[in-house]
Design an enzyme around this catalytic site. Structure first.
Site, PDB file in Angstrom:
ATOM      1  N   GLY A  71      -4.763  -3.990  -2.037  1.00  0.00           N
ATOM      2  CA  GLY A  71      -4.735  -3.705  -3.666  1.00  0.00           C
ATOM      3  C   GLY A  71      -5.707  -4.715  -4.226  1.00  0.00           C
ATOM      4  O   GLY A  71      -6.576  -4.721  -5.184  1.00  0.00           O
ATOM      5  N   ALA A 200      -1.007  -0.146   0.807  1.00  0.00           N
ATOM      6  CA  ALA A 200      -0.118   0.536   1.767  1.00  0.00           C
ATOM      7  C   ALA A 200       1.232   0.183   1.566  1.00  0.00           C
ATOM      8  O   ALA A 200       2.329   1.054   1.629  1.00  0.00           O
ATOM      9  CB  ALA A 200      -0.639   1.045   2.858  1.00  0.00           C
ATOM     10  N   CYS A 325       4.142 -12.627  -7.135  1.00  0.00           N
ATOM     11  CA  CYS A 325       3.084 -13.385  -7.289  1.00  0.00           C
ATOM     12  C   CYS A 325       3.352 -14.419  -8.257  1.00  0.00           C
ATOM     13  O   CYS A 325       2.830 -15.630  -8.018  1.00  0.00           O
ATOM     14  CB  CYS A 325       1.877 -12.579  -7.712  1.00  0.00           C
ATOM     15  SG  CYS A 325       1.650 -11.000  -6.970  1.00  0.00           S
TER      16      CYS A 325
HETATM   17  N1  PLP Z   1      -2.032  -4.614  -8.431  1.00  0.00           N
HETATM   18  C1  PLP Z   1      -0.782  -4.614  -8.653  1.00  0.00           C
HETATM   19  C2  PLP Z   1      -0.217  -4.012  -9.622  1.00  0.00           C
HETATM   20  C3  PLP Z   1       0.024  -5.240  -7.552  1.00  0.00           C
HETATM   21  O1  PLP Z   1       1.469  -5.123  -8.095  1.00  0.00           O
HETATM   22  C4  PLP Z   1      -0.277  -5.821  -6.703  1.00  0.00           C
HETATM   23  C5  PLP Z   1       0.977  -6.618  -5.540  1.00  0.00           C
HETATM   24  O2  PLP Z   1       1.864  -6.602  -6.231  1.00  0.00           O
HETATM   25  C6  PLP Z   1      -1.678  -5.894  -6.316  1.00  0.00           C
HETATM   26  C7  PLP Z   1      -2.446  -5.353  -7.315  1.00  0.00           C
HETATM   27  C8  PLP Z   1      -2.198  -6.734  -5.106  1.00  0.00           C
HETATM   28  O3  PLP Z   1      -1.917  -5.777  -4.243  1.00  0.00           O
HETATM   29  P1  PLP Z   1      -2.070  -6.418  -2.584  1.00  0.00           P
HETATM   30  O4  PLP Z   1      -0.607  -7.181  -2.363  1.00  0.00           O
HETATM   31  O5  PLP Z   1      -2.206  -5.157  -1.735  1.00  0.00           O
HETATM   32  O6  PLP Z   1      -3.289  -7.318  -2.298  1.00  0.00           O
END
Ligand code: PLP
Length: 392
Positions: A71, A200, A325
């Site tokens: 993401g 994913a 995060c």
């Molecule tokens: N965007 C949102 C809304 C998310 O919740 C997250 C991860 O928690 C991300 C982006 C980032 O995705 P990834 O962990 O696949 O990098």
């Protein structure tokens, strides 16, 4: 896993059927899809089948799907792609004040480099208002980016309305659907979405793989330099097992969506009601109706969520404060501040996100533990003591 896992917004377990589908592509079918010989071409075909399948599940065309490392990459790519106009002039981006850092931080960088970004406010339930989007649009606006559903409070945005506005004004519309994809039905064409990010590991697929949907007629900016993969715009040997696992996981998520939604919504509402009824000085964050089916964000007064999370962890209950995060950050998150959670509740925010394997017995147990632990923590709180004295 032993214990009660209530942090599905952070990540999910990869389904055994997904792992089974991936396994041969680590060993027997390990070939590089870019090589010319027969076995590689079989792997290439399989990847293209996954692209078709993912596209059909979100209402897109196969050539509009680009595989990424997750993401974050999809979000970074989408934002940088539309930050400048075709003649390399900085444009204007409109986004919300509650985006994930994968959007927020790239917007900050774009601003530092000379771009203009407007951060829209949200209401106390975390919704962006379409009138605010409309009012923020200028001649220079090149992109609207509003997340589908928020990772901390679960609020779902008025995506269709924003998409229709973007279409009418001829502006690209990106949505970060990392939390929504696999949880709620998505149709990019019906909703006027020109770019969409997904990951994913949020829908029981593997970690480190995702995709960005980019509408066919949108001018594409190359993101990673190197080989000619992903039609020359995102270089790097494909994560073949990951892509195949993601395809299988999304297929399973879409097939079980209705059943999961029913079950998770029931447990979500049950958990929220029991907390509100049985634990005084608690409040639910986010929207009553426009909310992810598996998402509960609760704020407890007179305690600090970090202490409560440690206690829950000792009882083998796994949840998070705000988002994974931000774990370890003592400040209330930008989302909690943006929805104006009252100051006295801001330190006590806990996120419970449910999955298909959670049961009512688990929720009952969690509520009993919460009641006990919240009471224990409050006994140690000088503010609570003062408050009790003042009230009596
Ligand atoms: N965007 C949102 C809304 C998310 O919740 C997250 C991860 O928690 C991300 C982006 C980032 O995705 P990834 O962990 O696949 O990098």
């Amino acid at each position: 896993m032993s214990g009660i896992y209530l942090d599905h917004a952070a990540t999910t377990a990869t389904l055994p059927e997904v792992v089974d589908e991936m396994k041969p592509y680590y060993t027997k079918e390990f070939y590089n899809p870019s090589s010319a010989y027969q076995p590689s071409q079989e792997v290439r075909k399989k990847i293209e089948t996954v692209r078709e399948s993912i596209a059909s599940m979100i209402g897109a065309e196969p050539e509009e799907i680009y595989f990424t490392s997750g993401g974050t990459e999809a979000d970074n790519w989408a934002l940088t792609m539309q930050a400048k106009t075709q003649d390399e002039q900085w444009g204007h981006i409109i986004t919300s004040s509650i985006e994930h850092h994968a959007i927020g931080h790239i917007c900050n960088r774009i601003e530092q480099q000379g771009g203009k970004v407007t951060y829209l406010p949200v209401d106390s339930r975390g919704r962006v208002h379409v009138e605010d989007v409309q009012a923020a649009i200028t001649e220079q606006t090149t992109l609207l980016s509003v997340m589908y559903a928020n990772n901390e409070i679960g609020t779902i945005q008025p995506i269709h309305e924003i998409g229709m506005l973007a279409k009418e004004r001829g502006i690209a519309f990106h949505t970060d659907a990392v939390q929504a994809c696999g949880q709620v039905p998505i149709h990019v064409k019906k909703d006027g979405i020109s770019m969409l990010s997904a990951s994913a590991h949020k829908f029981q697929g593997p970690k480190g793989v995702g995709f960005l949907y980019i509408q066919k007629d949108l001018p594409i900016r190359r993101f990673l330099e190197g080989g000619g993969q992903e039609r020359g715009v995102r270089a790097g040997t494909e994560n073949v097992p990951g892509i195949i696992g993601m395809g299988k996981a999304l297929e399973l998520a879409v097939a079980s969506m209705e059943r999961r939604q029913k079950q998770e919504t029931y447990l979500r509402d049950y958990l929220m009601q029991r907390i509100i009824r049985e634990i005084p000085y608690s409040r639910i964050n986010g929207h009553q109706w426009f909310r992810l089916p598996n998402h509960v964000s609760v704020a407890f007064r007179f305690l600090n969520s970090a202490s409560l999370l440690i206690m829950l962890d000792m009882e083998h209950i796994y949840a998070s404060g705000g988002s994974a995060c931000n774990t370890g950050d003592p400040e209330p998150s930008h989302v909690i501040q943006a929805i104006q959670v009252p100051k006295e509740y801001q330190e006590g925010v806990i996120r419970f996100t449910l999955g298909a394997e959670n049961t009512k017995q688990e929720i009952d147990h969690v509520v009993e533990v919460l009641k006990q632990r919240v009471a224990e923590l409050r006994k140690q709180s000088p503010e609570y003591e003062d408050y009790q004295k003042r009230e009596s």
